[in-house]
Motif scaffolding. Structure first.
Motif, mmCIF file in Angstrom:
data_model
loop_
_atom_site.group_PDB
_atom_site.id
_atom_site.type_symbol
_atom_site.label_atom_id
_atom_site.label_comp_id
_atom_site.label_asym_id
_atom_site.label_seq_id
_atom_site.Cartn_x
_atom_site.Cartn_y
_atom_site.Cartn_z
ATOM 1 N N ASP A 740 36.362 37.735 39.082
ATOM 2 C CA ASP A 740 35.538 37.638 37.886
ATOM 3 C C ASP A 740 35.623 38.924 37.066
ATOM 4 O O ASP A 740 35.672 40.026 37.617
ATOM 5 N N GLN A 741 35.626 38.767 35.741
ATOM 6 C CA GLN A 741 35.644 39.929 34.853
ATOM 7 C C GLN A 741 35.005 39.550 33.527
ATOM 8 O O GLN A 741 34.831 38.372 33.218
ATOM 9 N N TRP A 742 34.653 40.553 32.769
ATOM 10 C CA TRP A 742 34.040 40.345 31.456
ATOM 11 C C TRP A 742 35.036 40.692 30.367
ATOM 12 O O TRP A 742 35.810 41.639 30.498
ATOM 13 N N GLY A 743 34.994 39.915 29.260
ATOM 14 C CA GLY A 743 35.962 40.101 28.198
ATOM 15 C C GLY A 743 35.380 40.530 26.871
ATOM 16 O O GLY A 743 36.124 40.681 25.900
ATOM 17 N N ALA A 744 34.049 40.759 26.791
ATOM 18 C CA ALA A 744 33.445 41.194 25.531
ATOM 19 C C ALA A 744 32.095 41.842 25.811
ATOM 20 O O ALA A 744 31.470 41.594 26.845
ATOM 21 N N PHE A 745 31.639 42.657 24.854
ATOM 22 C CA PHE A 745 30.479 43.506 25.087
ATOM 23 C C PHE A 745 29.142 42.780 24.971
ATOM 24 O O PHE A 745 28.108 43.352 25.308
ATOM 25 N N GLU A 746 29.114 41.548 24.475
ATOM 26 C CA GLU A 746 27.823 40.860 24.392
ATOM 27 C C GLU A 746 27.355 40.345 25.744
ATOM 28 O O GLU A 746 26.194 39.973 25.896
#
Length: 816
Positions: A740-746
């Motif tokens: 799992d990873q995040w792709g944007a700052f929101e």
């Protein structure tokens, strides 16, 4: 930090001091034989050396491996290098991340955190390297962590070196690769090496790469042509001169994406409604445009129109460079002059705009000089670097009820002096120290104007849903939707000539307010010139120790710092941002065992990151939407990396790369105001206002850095089956796990990229002497498209660009 570094140190020392049968290898362990693991020679430390002897965190991918794995563009490098992520959200801009260090941006003047270079030339823009084609390459080197000494500019996260195959003296030869696949894919490249004399050689290479769009609107296609030439002359044993030139043309529809859903503001926050599309719809199909017409656009709060123009990309990249090496009594002097230019334009939709347009010309000159030699027990590299870049651009980002228009000239000059010393304390122990002084000077001369259509009057008299429906703003043709103009004069003339504003209205060099003649709304034209300049400087340094535990066993520890210059941007009240800094601690070991049949490399790392430059959608002091580059607080990045290769038999090779990464923001605050405040972090009110709305301070501390999956795993196996004396059948399987990873700052749910496996297969029949091969390939066995670049559109939609679908085909290669 202590736990990771102590555990890694203990592990590598234990490996290197195992019983005699394991660690007491003979000198033949370093020799290369048909039964052993091949060596890869790298030049990451400005000298030729085995990757196993380089006491740095590096992954090197050979040209043959690039071909086998189907890596023809930058975004596919992650197939071989788990630590890297390359994204493109639209247009020609490219973003590179290594272990969470990077920056997603749609502005070309923001420097990359991971420094790209082509043929030894540092590039100011990532697109300059990664827009070009991957063909006839010797290798790609990925350096992980700050490169504050030997690399020219701003390498806080790492460096990616693209190194073409060079001319070979005394050899006449040629080769080519041809592949055909689904989506009407055709990939052709070839080279010709000519011995033009006893001391000179010419190498020419070319490529043509095309495939149809992966999306139904034709986007995510490929249309690329490249040509490269190099001439090498070595008139004496002491002097060599290589001159190179390259040219790349990129066309087609370009990167695309699809709607995931839409967010609707309400009294208790934002509610999400999923869209009806799969990953391959695109933004410009009939179905996608019909969906778009059901969505309201702020701040006019009318229903959106269909896309007004087809996407397209038309960019040319070219450059000339040279490398002079002169061996003298005090060392080898190297001079690398270069000039590069890119020019082109693109229409694109990201993130779901209607339509963004960018026209840009980039020029850069650079010169690097180095002297490398030895005095007694000291090896040294001393050098200087000069970089001069100019960017001229015109952009517009059409959001139908908002039309930002940018025009700017951005200049950068950078000077640096550097040196690195290696002290051979003994035959097995070395100490390394280095420092670099860098001074960057930047200037911005530009302007951004926004045409903003409000339902009703200007804030705070603007009308929002549901009252906007009663005011008539959502009725068909009640409000203007802007064409894709690049000047304010054309926009004002269009509004007046079409009866939206008073006849005779003129464009003026100041903010203006125009009342709509139908009484439904008001247009604000902002006026925000940015004319500014400034200088930044920093001393970065490195200290490391290297110890040879055996002929094929290396232990090293390093502390190194990195810096990325601040800069200027087109944003009212936020026209500048500060430099960022990083300090990296590394311990590692590189080992070969069992007569060069087993390779086991381990690295532990601990990075402290301060004032990271991040880009996100927010508002300026007037409440106008901006894509702002700002400095975050602090973050900690730690983990370990394991790289193993086992030559189980002369015909069986197994490999595995595993990275554990814990990358967390210790201090991250995002500031914005309604209606651009859809951020999934707790907030407090600052007391300030933007466009009449209260400014919120969103505290996202504790969140992961973008593109920093906790676990990444690359596994592979190759089996060679001899078919008589002259033929071989080779089977390859490679599979990769991304956590799992995040792709944007929101940090919205759709921006959370879920974990996945992806598997590639190759089956090849080849001549045993390497003269030719015929193979079949299948990439993405799972046949699933994964989110690559999620984006929360500032006009309310959730959108994303996706990875490639399943592709397959045949490849024929020959060398003669």
């Amino acid at each position: 930090m202590r736990k990771i570094l102590f555990a890694t140190t203990a592990a590598v020392v234990t490996m290197a001091t195992m019983p005699a049968a394991w660690a007491q290898v003979s000198e033949q362990a370093a020799d290369q034989s048909s039964a052993g693991i091949d060596e890869i020679v790298v030049t990451a430390q400005r000298k030729s050396e085995s990757a196993q002897k380089a006491a740095i965190a590096i992954d090197a991918v050979t040209g043959d491996t690039l071909i086998q794995q189907g890596i023809t563009k930058a975004e596919d490098i992650t197939k071989s290098v788990p630590a890297i992520t390359v994204t493109n959200g639209g247009g020609s801009n490219t973003s590179i991340f290594i272990r969470g260090v990077g920056n997603i941006t749609s502005s070309s003047y923001n420097d990359p955190a991971v420094t790209p270079s082509y043929d030894g030339v540092v590039l100011g823009r990532a697109a300059g390297a990664f827009g070009s084609a991957f063909y006839d390459l010797a290798r790609v080197e990925v350096l992980k962590g700050p490169q504050g000494i030997l690399y020219g500019r701003n390498a806080t996260g790492g460096a990616v070196n693209i190194i073409p195959a060079r001319p070979e003296l005394g050899r006449n030869g040629a080769g080519f690769n041809v592949s055909l696949g689904n989506y009407d894919a055709v990939n052709v490249d070839g080279y010709l090496n000519l011995a033009t004399g006893d001391t000179s050689a010419l190498r020419v290479a070319a490529t043509r790469q095309v495939h149809d769009g992966y999306n139904r609107d034709g986007s995510d296609d490929l249309k690329r042509t490249g040509l490269r030439g190099q001439f090498l002359i070595e008139p004496t044993d002491a002097i060599s001169l290589r001159i190179g030139a390259d040219w790349t043309k990129i066309g087609g529809v370009g990167p695309g994406g699809s709607y995931i859903g839409a967010y609707t503001p309400g009294p208790s926050g934002y509610s999400f409604t999923p869209g009806p599309f799969d990953a391959s719809e695109g933004f410009n199909t009939d179905a996608a445009n019909a969906y778009r017409r059901t969505l309201l656009g702020a701040p006019g709060f009318g229903f959106l129109n269909a896309m007004n123009q087809q996407q397209s990309v038309d960019y040319t990249y070219w450059g000339v460079n040279a490398e002079l090496n002169w061996k003298t009594d005090i060392g080898t002097f190297t001079l690398v002059p270069a000039f590069r230019k890119s020019k082109g334009d693109s229409f694109f939709y990201g993130p779901a705009f209607n339509t963004a347009y960018s026209a840009e010309t980039d020029k850069q000159y650079s010169l690097e000089a180095r002297l490398a030699g030895s005095v007694g027990m000291i090896d040294y590299v001393l050098g200087g670097f000069y970089f001069n870049e100019k960017i001229d651009a015109q952009n517009e980002y059409n959001q139908e009820f908002v039309l930002p228009i940018q025009s700017y000239t951005h200049k950068t000059k950078s000077w640096a002096g550097f040196g690195q010393l290696t002290a051979h304390v003994s035959d097995r122990f070395r100490l390394v120290g280095g420092a670099r002084y860098t001074r960057d000077k930047k200037s911005m001369d530009g302007i951004i104007n926004n045409f903003i259509t409000f339902c009703g009057g200007l804030p705070p008299a603007n009308i929002v849903p549901p009252a906007s429906f009663a005011a008539g703003c959502a009725a068909p043709n009640a409000l203007p939707r802007y064409p894709n103009f690049l000047t304010t004069g054309d926009t004002v003339n269009w509004l007046a000539s079409n009866g939206w504003i008073a006849a005779g209205s003129t464009d003026q060099a100041n903010p203006q307010v125009f009342a709509l003649l139908n009484g439904n709304g008001t247009i604000l034209k902002t006026y925000n010139p940015v004319v500014d300049s400034g200088s930044y400087s920093r001393v970065t340094w490195k200290a490391s120790a290297e110890f040879d535990l055996g002929p094929a066993n290396l232990l090293y520890a390093t502390v190194e710092t990195g810096y990325r210059a601040g800069g200027f941007q087109l944003a009212e009240g936020k026209s500048s941002y500060d430099p960022e800094f990083i300090t990296a601690y590394t311990v590692g070991s590189k080992n070969r065992f069992f007569d060069n049949r087993v390779q086991l490399n381990v690295e532990g790392f601990y990075w402290k990151y301060k004032d990271q430059q991040i880009t996100y959608f927010t508002v300026d002091t007037s409440g106008t939407l901006i894509n702002s580059n700002e400095n975050a607080g602090k973050s900690t990045i730690k983990g370990f990396d394991v790289d193993a290769i086992v030559k189980a038999t002369p015909t069986t090779t197994l490999n595995a790369k595993v990275q554990y990464l814990k990358a967390t923001y210790d201090d991250l605050h995002l500031y914005t105001a309604s209606p651009r405040d859809n951020i999934a972090c707790p907030f407090t009110l600052t007391g300030a206002t933007a466009g009449g709305a209260p400014v919120k301070d969103f505290n996202c501390s504790g969140k992961p850095l973008l593109y920093s999956p906790e676990w990444t795993v690359n596994l592979g196996a190759e089996q060679v089956v001899p078919l008589g004396r002259s033929l071989e059948l080779v089977g390859n399987i490679a599979t990769a796990w991304r956590d799992d990873q995040w792709g944007a700052f929101e940090y919205l749910d759709f921006e959370h990229i879920r974990a996945y496996w992806q598997t590639d297969l190759n089956l090849t029949l080849r001549a045993a002497d390497g003269g030719w091969s015929l193979g079949a390939f299948l990439y993405n066995l799972e046949n699933k498209r994964r989110i690559a670049t999620p984006q929360r559109s500032p006009i309310g939609m959730a959108v994303a660009r996706y990875t490639a679908p399943q592709t397959y085909g045949l490849r024929f290669s020959a060398n003669f």
